[in-house]
Design an enzyme around this catalytic site. Structure first.
Site, PDB file in Angstrom:
ATOM      1  N   CYS A  60     -15.704 -16.114 -21.065  1.00 41.84           N
ATOM      2  CA  CYS A  60     -15.100 -16.453 -19.841  1.00 41.84           C
ATOM      3  C   CYS A  60     -16.047 -16.331 -18.819  1.00 41.84           C
ATOM      4  CB  CYS A  60     -13.985 -15.677 -19.448  1.00 41.84           C
ATOM      5  SG  CYS A  60     -12.944 -15.874 -17.992  1.00 41.84           S
ATOM      6  N   LYS A  99       2.602  18.527  11.478  1.00 41.77           N
ATOM      7  CA  LYS A  99       3.794  17.975  10.864  1.00 41.77           C
ATOM      8  C   LYS A  99       3.280  17.359   9.417  1.00 41.77           C
ATOM      9  CE  LYS A  99       7.401  14.554  11.139  1.00 41.77           C
ATOM     10  NZ  LYS A  99       7.647  14.009   9.825  1.00 41.77           N
ATOM     11  N   LYS A 119       4.708  11.619  16.684  1.00 39.67           N
ATOM     12  CA  LYS A 119       4.107  10.923  15.565  1.00 39.67           C
ATOM     13  C   LYS A 119       2.774  10.135  15.974  1.00 39.67           C
ATOM     14  CE  LYS A 119       6.621   9.701  12.372  1.00 39.67           C
ATOM     15  NZ  LYS A 119       7.292   9.707  10.974  1.00 39.67           N
ATOM     16  N   GLU A 163       2.631  22.540  15.998  1.00 39.86           N
ATOM     17  CA  GLU A 163       2.171  22.806  14.727  1.00 39.86           C
ATOM     18  C   GLU A 163       2.115  21.537  14.110  1.00 39.86           C
ATOM     19  OE1 GLU A 163       4.968  25.389  13.753  1.00 39.86           O
ATOM     20  OE2 GLU A 163       6.174  24.168  12.486  1.00 39.86           O
ATOM     21  N   TYR A 197       7.464  26.502   7.258  1.00 34.42           N
ATOM     22  CA  TYR A 197       7.213  26.435   8.658  1.00 34.42           C
ATOM     23  C   TYR A 197       8.597  26.831   9.216  1.00 34.42           C
ATOM     24  CZ  TYR A 197       8.828  21.789   7.338  1.00 34.42           C
ATOM     25  OH  TYR A 197       9.285  20.792   6.384  1.00 34.42           O
ATOM     26  N   CYS A 211      -5.560 -17.808 -18.709  1.00 32.63           N
ATOM     27  CA  CYS A 211      -6.618 -17.464 -17.894  1.00 32.63           C
ATOM     28  C   CYS A 211      -7.048 -18.235 -16.501  1.00 32.63           C
ATOM     29  CB  CYS A 211      -7.923 -16.975 -18.507  1.00 32.63           C
ATOM     30  SG  CYS A 211      -9.464 -16.752 -17.338  1.00 32.63           S
ATOM     31  N   CYS A 257     -11.063 -19.634 -16.916  1.00 30.97           N
ATOM     32  CA  CYS A 257     -11.268 -20.707 -18.277  1.00 30.97           C
ATOM     33  C   CYS A 257     -10.143 -21.070 -19.155  1.00 30.97           C
ATOM     34  CB  CYS A 257     -12.190 -19.615 -19.278  1.00 30.97           C
ATOM     35  SG  CYS A 257     -11.453 -18.455 -20.164  1.00 30.97           S
ATOM     36  N   CYS A 308      -7.802 -11.767 -20.601  1.00 31.17           N
ATOM     37  CA  CYS A 308      -8.409 -12.966 -21.266  1.00 31.17           C
ATOM     38  C   CYS A 308      -9.315 -12.616 -22.257  1.00 31.17           C
ATOM     39  CB  CYS A 308      -9.058 -13.834 -20.084  1.00 31.17           C
ATOM     40  SG  CYS A 308     -10.502 -15.174 -20.745  1.00 31.17           S
ATOM     41  N   ASP A 342       2.927  16.114   5.778  1.00 38.20           N
ATOM     42  CA  ASP A 342       3.391  14.681   5.155  1.00 38.20           C
ATOM     43  C   ASP A 342       3.566  14.916   3.600  1.00 38.20           C
ATOM     44  OD1 ASP A 342       4.452  12.194   5.189  1.00 38.20           O
ATOM     45  OD2 ASP A 342       2.438  11.264   5.707  1.00 38.20           O
TER      46      ASP A 342
HETATM   47  S1  IVH Z   1      10.616  21.418  11.575  1.00 44.07           S
HETATM   48  C1  IVH Z   1      15.314  22.350  11.743  1.00 44.07           C
HETATM   49  N1  IVH Z   1       8.114  21.655  11.013  1.00 44.07           N
HETATM   50  O1  IVH Z   1       9.271  16.323   8.945  1.00 44.07           O
HETATM   51  C2  IVH Z   1      13.807  22.313  11.464  1.00 44.07           C
HETATM   52  N2  IVH Z   1       9.437  19.958  10.186  1.00 44.07           N
HETATM   53  O2  IVH Z   1      10.537  13.948   9.777  1.00 44.07           O
HETATM   54  C3  IVH Z   1      13.276  20.826  11.228  1.00 44.07           C
HETATM   55  N3  IVH Z   1       8.196  18.636   8.661  1.00 44.07           N
HETATM   56  O3  IVH Z   1      12.636  17.048   7.765  1.00 44.07           O
HETATM   57  C4  IVH Z   1      11.969  20.707  10.414  1.00 44.07           C
HETATM   58  N4  IVH Z   1       6.449  19.264   9.003  1.00 44.07           N
HETATM   59  O4  IVH Z   1      10.651  17.823   6.155  1.00 44.07           O
HETATM   60  C5  IVH Z   1       9.518  20.922  10.716  1.00 44.07           C
HETATM   61  N5  IVH Z   1       5.917  21.629  10.766  1.00 44.07           N
HETATM   62  C6  IVH Z   1       7.006  21.103  10.609  1.00 44.07           C
HETATM   63  C7  IVH Z   1       7.081  19.928   9.774  1.00 44.07           C
HETATM   64  C8  IVH Z   1       8.323  19.371   9.366  1.00 44.07           C
HETATM   65  C9  IVH Z   1       6.734  18.491   8.335  1.00 44.07           C
HETATM   66  C10 IVH Z   1       9.003  17.467   7.971  1.00 44.07           C
HETATM   67  C11 IVH Z   1      10.280  18.114   7.644  1.00 44.07           C
HETATM   68  C12 IVH Z   1      11.461  17.210   8.240  1.00 44.07           C
HETATM   69  C13 IVH Z   1      10.441  16.087   8.724  1.00 44.07           C
HETATM   70  C14 IVH Z   1      11.316  15.196   9.784  1.00 44.07           C
END
Ligand code: IVH
Length: 698
Positions: free
Chosen positions: A456, A132, A339, A130, A243, A433, A436, A451, A134
């Site tokens: 100017c 991640k 990442k 799934e 999640y 400035c 000028c 300014c 941000d």
């Molecule tokens: S699982 C034990 N799932 O990423 C469970 N984390 O860089 C650990 N994060 O601290 C987390 N999306 O805040 C999980 N789909 C996702 C996530 C996720 C974002 C964040 C979370 C974690 C950080 C680590």
């Protein structure tokens, strides 16, 4: 089978039209309102009109006001924050909030898979993948179907109790039917986000107020979660995606729900409880290769999502295997983050230039050792003002962390003091400035040095550049470069001078042929007929942006009417507050500005509002539009005006908020983005004209 709450809504609405609802209906009313909140904020697919929702909501408010004993903390009315939060108490998470191990390429994932074989004794492992998200991480506790606590991550063991703020997040239910699944207490993990479009708007409002924008939506979301005033939190429209279930207890005599055998099942359970979970984005794969492919495919679509993600998370799907694999003190062994390519990089701050804008504001711009981020080379970045430099403790020679989040202009996230050699130098802000030499001044409540010399050279040039720009008078052929050239050649000094250019002399300049001079002359001449709001915006009056200029122009017949208005009268106009009103007043009280406008009038510019021949019928009110590519017959500005005439709103980027993307030739990335969001209707010019009731004649 349709949800019973749809029929209940109809019954309630029919009844409210005739007579007030009774106390005995209060639970049905709440359940119906919760259902529609979920449709609106989680599914983004409302089933009733806003006024119908409001009508029912008001009924609930009335019933609760009449008999406060009926109020429940998970009632839809109870999001409203009433008090400022003094401080956030520290609270212990039920289960520590761990981090994730990071990976950056396919080899890292192959390693992770191999380790998982060793730890489980299996050769093919099922993974759930799934995004991640941000944002800022949160931990939520629900007990007996109610949200009872929301906390930040803190050090992972303890965090800050930000419950009043978390209650403002409309996609988080205050009431979730845990008991239907035999659950008494539940601790879940998720991420608080600000979607990209809201972030853009938020940054715009910060900059309008003269404050520096934030580097990314993550900082905006985390910062908002820590505001002391929950009503401000409510205004920022945060979202939350959950999640992970970290802990739960069962009601007496109940057994663990079937779904809680896999991670995928827990995502589904959260979704069914009314949360936004990655239900639509998650995928389950057997073996790591398909996981790798999915991660790469998702990265390619990253920019099309309405929110920021910085990678994917790969989790062993079977919860019994997760338990077997366990965790280190830092991260679970059953999960890994993949990442995406970084949008951050470190580089050296070499020097600072001080640039003077059209309002005289002096902006420091950091010159950097060029560095590539996400395919773009960055070599200079605005560092906004003196206070910002101090807050970030920026010094010449510093290593700095910079970020380019999606479409956002690059920002310095922070300096890296640990990398200092001791040779770094303080950045000294000038008091004169740089163009000028006029003394700079700063108003008390402001962070910006200005300014004050109207003449100017830097300001004059910037004012002209703004005047001719696309959203103002739109004078093609007279861009920034030519304005600078003509100014330096002594051919152009101020805005009216644009209409008094000596074309013979221009024709004699290098790079100007007969044709290009003719074209320039034509487009300057044509701009005299631009509507009043463009001229008003083009004048560059502080705080008068495009939208304000439009509302303002609608309310006057002649530009010089504004000169006759008192500050009080100005503030009575639609959308004009004290700040904008004050600035307009100041502009029109200045004799040199009036002389400038009179000169423009005598040069033949439209200072008068066009008689309204077209009526705004509002048939597209609430609908959003974006135009991209070259349309076959309409200019971009004409097409936008047509949409606006019908009450439509123009957006600046593709997001889930967009209803119509109108595409012409060479439509590019906006079209690609829009294709991925299935709620956006894609139209060509003919279809657009049809929509607004002006079909092209065949
Ligand atoms: S699982 C034990 N799932 O990423 C469970 N984390 O860089 C650990 N994060 O601290 C987390 N999306 O805040 C999980 N789909 C996702 C996530 C996720 C974002 C964040 C979370 C974690 C950080 C680590």
């Amino acid at each position: 089978m349709s949800d019973p709450r749809i029929e209940q809504t109809r019954v309630l609405l029919r009844q409210v039209a005739r007579s007030p609802l009774g106390k005995e209906q209060i639970e049905t009313l709440r359940s119906v309102l919760r259902f529609h909140e979920h449709r609106y904020y989680v599914l983004h697919d409302p089933l009733i009109a806003d006024p119908e929702y409001d009508l029912l909501y008001k009924e609930l408010e009335r019933l609760e006001k009449e008999d406060p004993a009926l109020i429940r903390p998970d009632s839809p009315t109870q999001r409203v924050a009433r008090e400022l939060t003094a401080e956030f108490p520290t609270v212990k998470h039920l289960v520590p909030m761990l981090s994730l191990e990071n990976s950056y390429n396919a080899d890292d994932l192959l390693d992770f898979d191999r380790k998982a074989w060793e730890q489980t004794g299996l050769e093919t492992i099922e993974y759930c993948v799934e995004p991640k998200f941000d944002g800022g991480s949160i931990s939520l506790i629900y007990e007996n179907d109610r949200l009872t606590r929301g906390a930040t991550r803190g050090d992972g063991i303890e965090g800050d109790d930000v419950t009043p703020n978390v209650r403002q997040i409309r996609s988080l239910p205050l009431h979730a039917p845990l008991s239907d699944h035999g659950i008494q207490q539940l601790e879940i993990r998720g991420e608080v986000l600000m979607d990209k479009e809201k972030f853009r708007q938020y940054n715009e409002s910060l900059m309008e107020e003269g404050q520096p924008p934030l580097a990314n939506p993550r900082n905006a979301a985390s910062g908002t979660l820590r505001l002391k005033d929950p009503t401000q939190v409510a205004k920022r429209n945060l979202e939350a995606i959950v999640y992970h279930i970290s802990y739960f207890t069962l009601l007496p005599g109940k057994s663990t729900p079937q779904s809680l055998q896999t991670h995928e099942g827990s995502i589904e359970l959260l979704w069914n409880l009314g949360f936004r979970s990655p239900q639509g984005e998650k995928r389950v794969f057997k073996g790591i290769q398909a996981v790798i492919d999915y991660c790469h495919a998702f990265e390619a679509e990253r920019d099309a999502l309405p929110y920021e993600i910085d990678g994917m998370v790969i989790k062993v799907n079977e919860l019994s295997l997760q338990e077997k694999m366990g965790m280190t003190s830092h991260h679970p062994r059953w999960a890994i983050a993949f990442k995406f390519k970084a949008r951050q990089a470190t580089t050296k701050l070499l020097s600072v230039d001080f640039q003077v804008g059209r309002t005289g504001a002096v902006t420091p711009v950091a010159k950097l050792e060029p560095v590539a981020i996400g395919g773009v080379t960055v070599s200079s970045i605005s560092i906004h003002n003196e206070e910002y430099i101090r807050e970030k403790d920026l010094r010449l020679g510093d290593e700095v962390l910079i970020e380019r989040a999606g479409d956002v202009i690059p920002q310095i996230v922070k300096s890296l003091p640990d990398a200092r050699s001791g040779k770094e130098k303080k950045i000294v802000f000038p008091r004169q400035c740089p163009v000028c030499q006029h003394a700079l001044h700063k108003e008390e409540a402001e962070a910006v040095w200005r300014c004050g010399n109207w003449k100017c050279p830097a300001q004059s040039v910037e004012r002209m550049i703004h005047f001719v720009s696309k959203d103002a008078m739109d004078i093609r052929g007279l861009g920034e470069a030519n304005i600078r050239k003509f100014y330096e050649a002594g051919l152009l000094n101020d805005i009216p001078g644009i209409y008094e250019l000596n074309y013979e002399k221009i024709g004699a300049m290098e790079g100007f042929g007969k044709k290009s001079v003719e074209k320039l002359q034509q487009s300057i001449h044509a701009s005299k007929k631009q509507p009043l709001h463009r001229l008003l915006y083009g004048l560059g009056i502080r705080f008068v942006g495009e939208t304000t200029a439009k509302t303002l122009a609608r309310q006057i017949t002649h530009l010089l009417d504004l000169k006759e208005k008192s500050l009080e009268e100005l503030q009575q106009l639609e959308d004009i507050g004290p700040k904008v009103g004050g600035s307009i007043h100041q502009f029109f009280q200045e004799a040199s500005n009036i002389r400038l406008l009179e000169r423009l009038g005598s040069l033949g510019l439209t200072l008068q509002q066009e008689a309204k021949t077209k009526t705004t019928d509002g048939s597209l009110s609430g609908k959003t539009f974006l135009f991209t590519g070259t349309l076959p017959t309409l200019k971009r500005s004409e097409a936008e005006a047509l949409a606006e005439e019908k009450g439509g709103q123009i957006l600046s980027g593709v997001s889930a908020k967009l209803n119509y993307l109108v595409v012409g030739e060479d439509a590019g990335s906006k079209l690609e983005k829009a294709k991925k969001i299935n709620t956006i209707k894609i139209l060509n010019e003919a279809e657009f004209l049809e929509l607004i009731g002006k079909p092209a004649s065949s």
